[in-house]
Design a protein around this motif. Sequence first.
Motif, short mmCIF file in Angstrom:
data_model
loop_
_atom_site.label_atom_id
_atom_site.label_comp_id
_atom_site.label_asym_id
_atom_site.label_seq_id
_atom_site.Cartn_x
_atom_site.Cartn_y
_atom_site.Cartn_z
N PHE A 105 0.83 -1.20 0.00
CA PHE A 105 0.00 0.00 0.00
C PHE A 105 0.87 1.26 0.00
O PHE A 105 0.54 2.24 -0.64
CB PHE A 105 -0.94 0.04 1.22
N LEU A 106 1.95 1.24 0.74
CA LEU A 106 2.81 2.42 0.87
C LEU A 106 3.78 2.55 -0.30
O LEU A 106 3.98 3.65 -0.82
CB LEU A 106 3.60 2.36 2.19
N VAL A 107 4.40 1.44 -0.67
CA VAL A 107 5.44 1.48 -1.70
C VAL A 107 5.68 0.05 -2.19
O VAL A 107 5.37 -0.92 -1.50
CB VAL A 107 6.75 2.11 -1.14
N ASP A 108 6.26 -0.07 -3.38
CA ASP A 108 6.70 -1.37 -3.86
C ASP A 108 8.08 -1.63 -3.24
O ASP A 108 9.10 -1.14 -3.72
CB ASP A 108 6.78 -1.36 -5.39
N TRP A 109 8.09 -2.39 -2.17
CA TRP A 109 9.30 -2.60 -1.39
C TRP A 109 10.37 -3.36 -2.17
O TRP A 109 11.56 -3.22 -1.88
CB TRP A 109 8.98 -3.36 -0.10
N ASP A 110 9.97 -4.12 -3.14
CA ASP A 110 10.93 -4.92 -3.90
C ASP A 110 11.96 -4.05 -4.63
O ASP A 110 13.07 -4.51 -4.90
CB ASP A 110 10.21 -5.83 -4.90
N LYS A 111 11.60 -2.80 -4.93
CA LYS A 111 12.54 -1.94 -5.65
C LYS A 111 13.75 -1.56 -4.81
O LYS A 111 14.76 -1.11 -5.33
CB LYS A 111 11.83 -0.69 -6.17
N TYR A 112 13.65 -1.73 -3.49
CA TYR A 112 14.77 -1.41 -2.61
C TYR A 112 15.77 -2.56 -2.49
O TYR A 112 16.79 -2.43 -1.81
CB TYR A 112 14.27 -1.04 -1.21
N LEU A 113 15.49 -3.67 -3.11
CA LEU A 113 16.38 -4.83 -3.06
C LEU A 113 17.41 -4.72 -4.18
O LEU A 113 17.04 -4.54 -5.34
CB LEU A 113 15.55 -6.10 -3.21
N PRO A 114 18.70 -4.82 -3.87
CA PRO A 114 19.69 -4.75 -4.96
C PRO A 114 19.55 -5.97 -5.88
O PRO A 114 19.20 -7.06 -5.43
CB PRO A 114 21.03 -4.76 -4.23
N PRO A 115 19.81 -5.78 -7.16
CA PRO A 115 19.64 -6.87 -8.14
C PRO A 115 20.40 -8.15 -7.77
O PRO A 115 19.91 -9.25 -7.99
CB PRO A 115 20.16 -6.28 -9.45
N PHE A 116 21.60 -8.00 -7.20
CA PHE A 116 22.37 -9.21 -6.88
C PHE A 116 21.66 -10.04 -5.80
O PHE A 116 21.79 -11.26 -5.77
CB PHE A 116 23.81 -8.87 -6.48
N ALA A 117 20.90 -9.39 -4.90
CA ALA A 117 20.17 -10.14 -3.87
C ALA A 117 19.07 -10.99 -4.50
O ALA A 117 18.83 -12.12 -4.08
CB ALA A 117 19.57 -9.19 -2.83
N ASP A 118 18.44 -10.44 -5.52
CA ASP A 118 17.41 -11.22 -6.24
C ASP A 118 18.05 -12.41 -6.94
O ASP A 118 17.51 -13.51 -6.93
CB ASP A 118 16.70 -10.32 -7.25
#
Length: 181
Positions: free
Chosen positions: A51-64
Amino acid sequence: MEQILDRTVDLDEDAALSTDAAETSYRAFQILRAAFTLIPIIAGVDKFFHFLVDWDKYLPPFADRMTGGHGHELMLAAGVVEIAAGLGVWIRPRIFAYVVAGWLLLIIVNLIMVSTYFDIVLRDFGLAVGAIVLAQLSQEFSKQAVEKSKVAVGKLVSKHVVHGAKVKHERDRCKDDCDCK
């Protein structure tokens, strides 16, 4: 005797100032405790609903990549940790305020790796400092519960000592001035 009573007045003024400072500190403690309970819980729950934000965008690509493309699930786990930390602050702020501060420092490291959200890094640093202040205040207020009983006993004893000295003084003066017993 008047010196003792004058000293008692000075002690009472110091005690009043000390009481005001303690009350102000306790209110600050309660505000920080409520904030560091609610904010992590709200952020943790929002990891599931966005609801507040798409939290996934704060994850660095290497973590994914490290999680085999399960970065979203990693953020859900982070949400569970945040909810637990918020509840922990409510129950045991003396311990869990440090947990929240550590968690915020990990978020800061994560955001630096993303290298886009330096404004949030600065904000989270301020929050981490606030969590440490809460931890320090909560240590004081857990001690204060014990000390409060000692102070109450001390005040009771000092009142009796001053009162007892005053009664003795009155009795001595009475013997000198009149025939009463």
